[in-house]
Design an enzyme around this catalytic site. Structure first.
Site, short mmCIF file in Angstrom:
data_model
loop_
_atom_site.label_atom_id
_atom_site.label_comp_id
_atom_site.label_asym_id
_atom_site.label_seq_id
_atom_site.Cartn_x
_atom_site.Cartn_y
_atom_site.Cartn_z
N LYS A 75 7.62 -108.35 23.79
CA LYS A 75 6.37 -108.22 24.55
C LYS A 75 5.65 -109.56 24.55
O LYS A 75 5.61 -110.25 23.51
CB LYS A 75 5.51 -107.13 23.92
N SER A 150 0.49 -100.36 27.39
CA SER A 150 0.61 -101.68 27.94
C SER A 150 1.99 -102.31 27.80
O SER A 150 2.30 -103.25 28.51
CB SER A 150 -0.41 -102.60 27.26
N SER A 174 0.34 -97.83 23.31
CA SER A 174 1.07 -98.77 24.17
C SER A 174 2.57 -98.89 23.93
O SER A 174 3.26 -99.51 24.72
CB SER A 174 0.45 -100.15 24.07
N1 GLN Z 1 -4.10 -97.73 26.95
C1 GLN Z 1 -4.90 -97.96 25.80
C2 GLN Z 1 -5.94 -99.02 26.13
O1 GLN Z 1 -6.06 -99.35 27.25
C3 GLN Z 1 -4.05 -98.39 24.65
C4 GLN Z 1 -3.53 -99.77 24.80
C5 GLN Z 1 -2.67 -100.21 23.67
O2 GLN Z 1 -2.18 -99.43 22.88
N2 GLN Z 1 -2.53 -101.52 23.56
O3 GLN Z 1 -6.64 -99.49 25.30
#
Ligand code: GLN
Length: 481
Positions: A75, A150, A174
């Site tokens: 990532k 994400s 994410s």
């Molecule tokens: N979708 C969640 C957010 O927008 C979690 C994101 C994540 O786990 N990095 O914060």
């Protein structure tokens, strides 16, 4: 032979027995990437030259580690020495870190080969990769749909056979949410289990790095590589790491499963519920029992998260000021002007929204009402989990309320986007581990089962997930690309 279709442990086996060479394997993988990346857009950058060099070295010198020679996607919020690390943000475009994250060092020690950096929502804030400043990744099962986020690039790369496995990060879902949307296995380890050194911070008390893989075995093997105490991360837990391979046994006799009614009711789509219920029945057939429970504090998890995560983000992101690294605005009459324009040009709308919410929640006069209160509720959520896990071995739920949604469907409605993490966020607040595994399909789209366990007991998660995978083999299905 289509090498790219194989799992990491199958590839490692072929390398060790010299059935295939590592250079051959890496070339095959990049041909696959050439063939499908135009449709998927999983990667921000590829590192073919260094990957081939490393592969040649291994072909010449042999393979030591269990996963030596196996390619892996990273990532793009994990720092890689000499290789761009952008967080899919304009503010870090062209940023080249001078050091490797601890996990990258560990992969390299194992002899694994990074093949490229994968797309994400800017600074990991989002659930669809649509917040990336560069591109939206497509779901390999239906390219009109999001891969989740994400870590959408990492999940899509694995599902599209562009990498046998990948690393993601999980702050509120994410890793697990994109794993569920793309039909792969995603593990969020216990907070403190995997070093965060070199992971670009979003919300430091929640962030955790973990594997995205084609099966449970690969998840366990990759955890054997990355789960190590690291003195460079003050939140890294100095606990013994077991050999996770030993957990790969099919045995759930007598296993007690709790099913929170808060995650099987309103807001969860019927077909998703049905797939999870089928999975529970499969466990029952294999000798486990399940029972509905209530975790009353669950309903506060989303609002608690959307105070704590933005508060920590607003603090972490204050370092992007155009001085030390990353983008610096050309428009500058004085220092203040430079700060303001740099941040205005460098951050996208969702990141700005989080910084504003977080700064507000931390500001004097509001701190007690928001941040402090949220921390207290966080403790209650953790207590709910602890209480439930006294009587049960694991907790199960759908990973997401629905399968992958359409690109564009939720971008203009942040709240409905936030709701897609309703089942994953409480786990980060509690700090416990959870894994998402494929448990069926809804109109051709994968559905994920989330299995949650006690802190530092990833072993039980692996055993329980592995047992189901052996019984059902949902993970063997591939998207037609
Ligand atoms: N979708 C969640 C957010 O927008 C979690 C994101 C994540 O786990 N990095 O914060």
């Amino acid at each position: 032979m289509s090498l790219h279709r194989l799992t990491a442990h199958e590839l490692a086996e072929k390398l060790r027995s010299k059935e295939v060479g590592c250079v051959e394997l890496i070339n095959d993988l990049y041909s696959r990437i050439d063939a499908v990346e135009g449709k998927i857009s999983a990667f921000n950058c590829l590192t073919k030259e260094t990957a081939l060099k490393k592969a040649k070295e291994l072909d010449d010198n042999g393979f030591n580690g269990e996963l030596s020679g196996v390619p892996i996607a990273l990532k793009d919020n994990i720092c890689t020495d000499g290789v761009e690390t952008t967080c899919s943000s304009k503010i870090l475009k062209d940023f080249i870190p001078p050091y490797n994250a601890t996990v990258v060092e560990l992969l390299q020690n194992e002899g694994m080969i990074p093949v490229g950096k994968t797309n994400l929502d800017e600074f990991a804030m989002g659930s669809s990769t649509e917040n990336s400043a560069f591109k939206t990744t497509k779901n390999p099962w239906d390219t009109q749909r999001v891969p989740g986020g994400s870590s959408g690039g990492s999940a899509a790369a694995v599902a599209a056979d562009e990498a046998p496995l990948a690393l993601g990060s999980d702050t509120g879902g994410s890793i697990r949410q994109p794993a569920s949307f793309c039909g792969v296995v995603g593990l969020k380890p216990t907070y403190g289990r995997v070093s965060r050194y070199g992971l670009i911070a979003f919300a430091s008390s929640l962030d955790q790095i973990g594997p995205l893989t084609k099966d449970v075995t690969d998840s366990a093997l990759l955890m054997n590589v990355i789960a190590k105490y690291d003195r460079r991360d003050s939140t890294s837990a100095d606990v013994k790491t077991p050999d996770y391979k030993k957990s790969l046994v099919k045995d759930v006799k007598g296993l007690k499963i709790a099913v929170p009614k808060e995650l099987m009711g309103e807001g969860i789509e019927e077909n998703t519920k049905k797939a999870v219920l089928e999975a529970l029945k499969t466990y029952e057939k294999m000798g486990a029992t399940f029972k509905e429970v209530s975790l009353p504090s669950f309903k506060y998890a989303l609002s608690t998260y959307y105070i704590i995560a933005p508060a920590e983000a607003s603090s972490n992101l204050s370092r992007y000021d155009g001085v030390h690294y990353g983008h610096r605005s050309e428009k500058q009459n004085d220092l203040m002007d430079m700060y303001l324009n740099t941040r205005k040009e460098g951050f996208g709308p969702e990141v700005k929204r989080r910084i504003i919410i977080g700064t507000y929640a931390l500001s004097s006069g509001y701190y007690d009402a928001y941040y402090l209160k949220a921390q207290k509720v966080r403790t209650l959520i953790k207590q709910d989990f602890d209480d439930t896990l006294k009587d049960f071995d694991v907790i199960m739920s759908p990973t997401t309320p629905s399968p992958a949604f359409k690109i564009g469907e939720k971008v203009s409605d942040p709240l409905s986007m936030y709701l897609s993490d309703i089942a994953t966020i409480p786990i980060n607040l509690a700090g416990i581990p959870a894994i998402s595994i494929p448990c069926g399909f809804d109109n051709g789209l994968p559905v994920g089962l989330q299995i949650m366990g006690k802190a530092f007991d990833e072993e039980t998660l692996f055993r329980v997930a592995f047992s189901y995978e052996q019984e059902t083999k949902w993970n063997k299905r591939k998207p037609a690309l």
